[in-house]
Design an enzyme around this catalytic site. Structure first.
Site, PDB file in Angstrom:
ATOM      1  CB  VAL A 443      -0.963   0.011   1.210  1.00 52.43           C
ATOM      2  CG1 VAL A 443      -1.890  -1.174   1.164  1.00 52.43           C
ATOM      3  CG2 VAL A 443      -0.193   0.011   2.529  1.00 52.43           C
ATOM      4  CD  GLU A 444       0.378   5.363   3.076  1.00 51.98           C
ATOM      5  OE1 GLU A 444       1.485   5.905   3.149  1.00 51.98           O
ATOM      6  OE2 GLU A 444      -0.462   5.427   3.979  1.00 51.98           O
ATOM      7  N   GLY A 445       1.916   3.003  -2.448  1.00 56.62           N
ATOM      8  CA  GLY A 445       3.004   2.905  -3.416  1.00 56.62           C
ATOM      9  C   GLY A 445       3.745   1.594  -3.255  1.00 56.62           C
TER      10      GLY A 445
END
Length: 771
Positions: A443-445
Site C-alpha cells: 500500500v501507499e506505493g
C-alpha cells in the site's frame, strides 16, 4: 564593461547556449502531474546527505521528539484500554472486524481525530504522538491500528485542515473528531494502480438540481478499489479528473485532478462489497458511482480548488506516509523481537536455550538490529513532520526500508519459532503478523516502484543543489532570462561536481580521517560520521556523472536508479541511528545495536555503489567512477560476528535495555494471553537455569544413567525423588515447566475446519500439572 563580465558573456553565448540546447533535449518529457509530484513537499536532511559534505552539527541540532503530558497520558490510559478491548484471534477468526465496544471507544476517545486541531474538537496531537499511538496499537492488532491510522493519515481530515473552506472545516472537522463521521479516501483505480496520476475517473461540470434548485455542479463517474474503511465510511473523499467542455467555469476545458467530499448516503454513491486483505480484517473495499451529480461546494476548498487535487495530495501524502506505515511496521517488528527474543531463552533443544546456538544468535541479532534502525527512522521522520517539514523523499525511504525491515524481521522470527509459528490459533503470537506483512509492502506505493522510481528519481532532482533549478531555468519562457540563469547555475554545478570528485578521490586514497567534524561526537561513533561523509561525497559524485552520462534515459534505467537510491537511504538510516543514540543519552548497552546497524549501512551502501559501477552501461565511465571512489578496492566489511552475542543477551533477558528497545509493545496482563505468558515464562526460565544446570551436571556424572525417567520431561521429578534438588527448587521447575508448556503449546481444532465455530472450540492439550 569589466573584463570579467565580457568573459562571462562570451562563455554564456558560445558555451552555455550550446549546453542549454543539449540540456533541453536530454530532459525527459514531464507531465504537469509529474512536475507537481517532484516539486511537492519539502527537502530536509536528505539534501545534506546529497551535498557531499553533510553538516552533522545541523543533524544534532534537531530537537528530540517528545510527548506532552496530555499525549503521554493518552498513551498510558486510552491506548492501553483500547488494546485490552481487542483480541487478535477473535478479530481475525470470529468477528472479522473490531468488536463494537472497541469501535465505540475509538470514537468516544477521539482516536479518529488525533490530527484535528483542538479548536475543532480534535486532540491536536503532534506527529510524534500520532506515531507512538499507531506503533503501540500495531503490537496488538492490525485492524485496530489501520482503523485509527487511516483517518489520521492522508484523507478528508488532513485535506480539510490544509485546504478546506471555513464552512467545510466548521461542519466536518468536529464530526470527524467525534467519530460521527467515518472517513475513507478513494484514490486507487483498477486501471491505474500505483500510477495514481493516471486515474480514469472523471467528472464534467454541468448544471443540475440540488436541494430543489438548479445549481452549477459536476456529474462524476468513478470505480475505485482497495479503499480502506470504505465499507463502514459515512464520508467519502474522492479524487477524479474534472472537465469543463462547455466553459461554465472559464476557458480551460480540462481542469485537472480534483478532490471532493461526498456523503455516503448521497444519491448514486455505491459502496461495494468487502475486500479480504490477508486476514488483517480491517475494513477495505471498492466504491463506484455512475454520473453522480454533486454541487461544486463538495470540492475540498470549494470551486477555487478545482483542478488542484494532485498538488493537494502530493503535499499531504508525505506527512501521512512518513508516519502511518513506518509506525505500524515498527510496532510489528518490536512485537516480533520482544516475543521471539524471550522464546529463544524459554525454548530449549539439546539441553540448551535455542538462542545460545550461533545460527539462531545470528538471526536474532539481525532482527534486533533491523528493529533498532527502523525505530530510529520512525522517530526521526515523525520529528521532521513536527518541525513543519513535508519530507517527500524521506517519507519514501522510510516507507520502503521500514516495511522491508519488518518483512525480514518477521520472516526471521518465523524461522526461530519454527512449527509453533506455522500453526494458527489463539496461542500463536506471530502467525497473523507473518500473513499481513505484504500489506505494508503493497500500500501507499508498491515497494518495487518506490525503490526503483521514486527514491532516487525524485531525490536526485529535489535534493541536488542545482538540478531542479537548472530544469526550471531551462523551462523559462524568456530565452534571455533562461540562458542567463542556466549559465550561472551550470557553472556553479560544475564547480560543485569537481570539488566532490576531488574530495572523493582524496578520501579514497587517504581514508575518511581527512574529514573534520564540527560537532562533539561520541568517541565510540566518531569514525562513522567521517565514513558517512565519505560515502555522501561518493554518492554526489556518482549521481552527477550518472545524470550527465544518461540524461533522460536514466528514467528508464531503474536498476541504476534503485541502487543510487539505496545509497541515499542507507545514509539516512545511519543518520537516524546516530541521532537516536545521541537522543537516548549515549546508552552504552545500545552500542552493539548501533555498531551493527551502522556497519551494515556502510557495507550495504558500498555494495550498491560498486554494483552501480560494475553494471554501468558505459563500461569506461563505470571503471572511472570505481577507481575514483574506491581506488584501493572495497573499504567496508559486513558487521563482525562478535557483535551478535551482546545483542542477543539484551533481547533474551528482562531488563531496562529490552524494555527501552521495545517500549511501544502493549503488554497484556491476562495470564492466558500468549504475550503475557511469554513474559512470565521468561522470568521463570532464567530463575530455573541454576537448578537446571545442577541436574545436568548430575546427569553428566552418570547419576541418572539408564534410568527410564532420565528424559527431558521427567528428569526433574527424578532428581527430586533422589534428593538432588530441594522442594523449593522442584516447585520452581514445576512453575517454569507449566509456563514453558503454555508458551510452546500449539492449538488444535475439530477436524471440520470449514465450520467457523470450530475455530472457537479449542481443546487445550497442555499438561499443566506436570513439572
Amino acid at each position: 564593461m569589466p573584463l570579467f563580465q565580457r568573459l562571462r558573456n562570451w562563455r554564456k553565448n558560445t558555451i552555455s547556449a550550446y549546453i542549454l540546447k543539449a540540456f533541453k533535449k536530454a530532459l525527459p518529457p514531464m507531465s504537469s502531474t509529474e512536475k507537481e509530484a517532484i516539486e511537492a513537499g519539502t527537502v530536509w536532511w536528505e539534501a545534506e546527505l546529497f551535498s557531499g559534505r553533510p553538516d552533522w552539527q545541523k543533524l544534532m541540532g534537531y530537537p528530540a521528539p517528545s510527548l506532552s503530558a496530555q499525549e503521554q497520558a493518552f498513551l498510558d490510559n486510552e491506548v492501553q484500554q483500547v488494546c485490552a478491548l481487542v483480541n487478535d484471534w477473535e478479530v481475525t477468526t470470529q468477528d472479522l472486524d473490531l468488536p463494537e465496544a472497541a469501535w465505540q471507544y475509538i470514537k468516544e476517545k477521539k482516536f479518529l481525530g488525533m490530527i484535528i486541531p483542538v479548536q475543532y474538537g480534535g486532540l491536536g496531537f503532534s506527529a510524534f504522538a500520532h506515531s507512538e499511538v499507531i506503533t503501540r496499537l500495531s503490537t496488538r492488532n492490525s485492524a485496530l491500528a489501520v482503523s485509527v491510522m487511516v483517518p489520521n493519515s492522508l484523507g478528508p481530515a488532513e485535506l480539510l485542515i490544509h485546504y478546506g473552506t471555513p464552512e467545510q472545516k466548521n461542519h466536518y472537522l468536529p464530526r470527524l473528531a467525534s467519530g460521527q463521521e467515518i472517513p475513507a479516501f478513494a484514490l486507487t483505480s483498477p486501471w491505474a494502480g500505483s500510477d495514481a496520476a493516471a486515474i480514469p475517473d472523471s467528472g464534467v461540470v454541468c448544471k443540475g438540481l440540488w436541494e430543489g434548485e438548479e445549481v452549477l455542479g459536476m456529474r462524476v463517474s468513478w470505480d475505485k478499489r482497495y479503499i480502506t474503511l470504505a465499507p463502514v465510511c459515512t464520508l467519502l473523499g474522492l479524487a477524479f479528473r474534472l472537465y469543463d467542455p462547455d466553459g461554465l467555469l472559464g476557458e480551460q476545458k480540462e481542469i485537472g485532478i480534483t478532490c471532493a467530499l461526498v456523503p455516503r448516503d448521497h444519491h448514486g454513491v455505491e459502496i461495494g462489497r468487502r475486500h479480504f486483505p490477508l486476514n488483517a480484517m480491517f475494513m477495505n473495499g471498492p466504491t463506484r458511482g455512475k454520473e453522480v451529480f454533486m454541487p461544486l461546494s463538495f470540492i475540498i476548498g470549494g470551486p477555487a480548488m478545482a483542478g488542484q487535487g494532485w498538488r493537494m495530495l502530493m503535499e499531504c501524502l508525505a506527512a501521512g506516509r512518513a508516519i502511518s506505515l513506518p509506525s505500524s511496521n515498527v510496532g510489528m517488528s518490536q512485537l516480533a523481537v520482544r516475543t521471539v527474543g524471550a522464546y529463544a531463552r524459554i525454548r530449549t533443544q539439546f539441553n540448551l536455550p535455542v538462542g545460545r546456538f550461533e545460527g539462531v544468535e545470528e538471526v536474532l541479532a539481525r532482527m534486533g538490529t533491523n528493529m533498532y534502525a527502523s525505530n530510529a527512522v520512525r522517530i526521526m521522520t515523525a520529528g521532521a513532520v513536527d518541525l513543519g517539514e513535508k519530507p517527500s523523499v524521506v517519507s519514501s525511504m522510510a516507507k520502503y526500508h521500514v516495511t522491508e525491515h519488518a518483512r525480514s524481521i518477521v520472516n526471521d522470527a518465523m524461522d526461530i519459532i519454527g512449527g509453533k509459528g506455522i500453526c494458527l490459533g489463539p496461542s500463536n503470537f506471530l502467525g497473523r503478523a507473518y500473513q499481513q506483512i505484504p500489506i505494508g509492502i503493497t500500500v501507499e506505493g508498491a515497494n518495487i516502484l518506490t525503490r526503483s522510481l521514486i527514491i532516487f528519481g525524485q531525490g536526485a532532482i529535489r535534493c541536488h543543489p542545482y538540478i531542479l533549478k537548472e530544469m526550471q531555468a531551462a523551462q523559462e519562457a524568456d530565452p534571455v532570462t533562461s540562458l542567463d540563469s542556466f549559465d550561472r547555475l551550470f557553472w556553479q554545478h560544475i564547480g560543485f561536481s569537481t570539488r566532490n570528485g576531488l574530495r572523493t578521490l582524496a578520501s579514497g586514497l587517504l581514508g575518511a580521517r581527512i574529514f573534520t567534524l564540527r560537532h562533539q561526537a561520541a568517541p565510540e561513533t566518531m569514525i562513522y560520521y567521517r565514513q558517512l561523509t565519505r560515502l555522501s561525497g561518493i554518492l554526489a559524485f556518482m549521481a552527477d556523472i550518472t545524470m550527465l552520462a544518461m540524461g533522460g534515459s536514466l528514467k528508464r534505467r531503474e536498476k541504476i536508479s534503485a541502487r543510487l537510491g539505496d545509497v541515499l537511504a542507507r545514509l539516512y538510516i545511519a543518520s537516524c541511528v546516530l541521532k537516536q543514540y545521541e537522543n537516548n543519552g549515549r546508552q552504552q548497552d545500545e552500542l552493539s545495536f548501533v555498531h551493527k546497524a551502522l556497519q551494515q549501512c556502510l557495507f550495504d551502501a558500498q555494495t550498491a555503489l560498486l554494483q552501480t559501477c560494475r553494471n554501468f552501461p558505459n563500461r569506461a565511465i563505470g571503471l572511472l567512477m570505481r577507481l575514483v571512489s574506491f581506488p584501493w578496492g572495497a573499504s567496508f566489511s559486513a558487521p563482525a560476528d562478535a557483535l551478535d552475542s551482546p545483542i542477543c543477551e539484551q533481547l533474551m533477558q528482562p531488563g531496562s535495555t529490552r524494555d527501552r528497545l521495545t517500549a511501544n509493545c502493549y503488554l497484556p496482563t491476562h495470564p492466558e494471553d500468549p504475550v503475557s505468558a511469554i513474559e512470565q515464562a521468561l522470568v521463570y526460565a532464567i530463575k530455573a537455569e541454576p537448578v537446571e544446570a545442577k541436574i545436568r551436571q548430575d546427569e553428566k556424572n552418570g547419576l541418572f544413567k539408564n534410568h527410564p525417567d532420565a528424559n527431558v520431561r521427567d528428569i526433574a521429578r527424578l532428581a527430586f525423588d533422589m534428593n538432588r534438588i530441594s522442594a523449593e527448587e522442584y516447585e520452581l521447575l514445576a512453575i517454569r515447566n507449566r509456563l514453558r508448556d503454555t508458551v510452546i503449546h500449539v492449538d488444535d481444532f475439530p477436524k471440520d475446519l470449514r465450520n467457523p465455530a470450530a475455530f472457537m472450540n479449542i481443546r487445550n492439550t497442555c499438561q499443566g500439572d506436570r513439572p
